[in-house]
Design a protein around this motif. Sequence first.
Motif: not given
Length: 157
Positions: A104-119
Amino acid sequence: MTQLNAPLAHSARTGFLAGLLNGLIGIGGGIVIVPSMIARGASPQQAVGTSLAAVVVLSSMAFVAHAWHAGVALPSEHFLVVIVLGVIGALIGAWVLSKLSVKWMLLLFSTLVFCLSLRLIVQGLGIGGLQPIWPGAVNVYGYASVGLASGILSGMF
């Protein structure tokens, strides 16, 4: 606790890249150090803890350099609010991390990085009606929210 046995050259490259990115755009620990350590066999929790120790020094030096060359844009009371709530958020984030599984930590981290990158990509291309973040800076409640959210995320990653 696992002690990593990475070659000194690997640590030097990781440190240089983290410092360069920290001074340039304010990132480095979670984006460079944590993945590098995980790839070398550290648990995500160990990688985060080690990264935070390095980031304290990197960020302090980058702050001094930025203050020296370009100044700091926040009024002191707003800066203080971000720091205080960032510290509270970091304590909450570290507690949350201790409760999360590695998955869950890795999933949360990768989702956060993806969303911030997309933004950032959407904003950089000027699509989607997103305006630059800084003009008409937010009030002290906005800074408090940024400090708290940044603290929670930094405590976790």
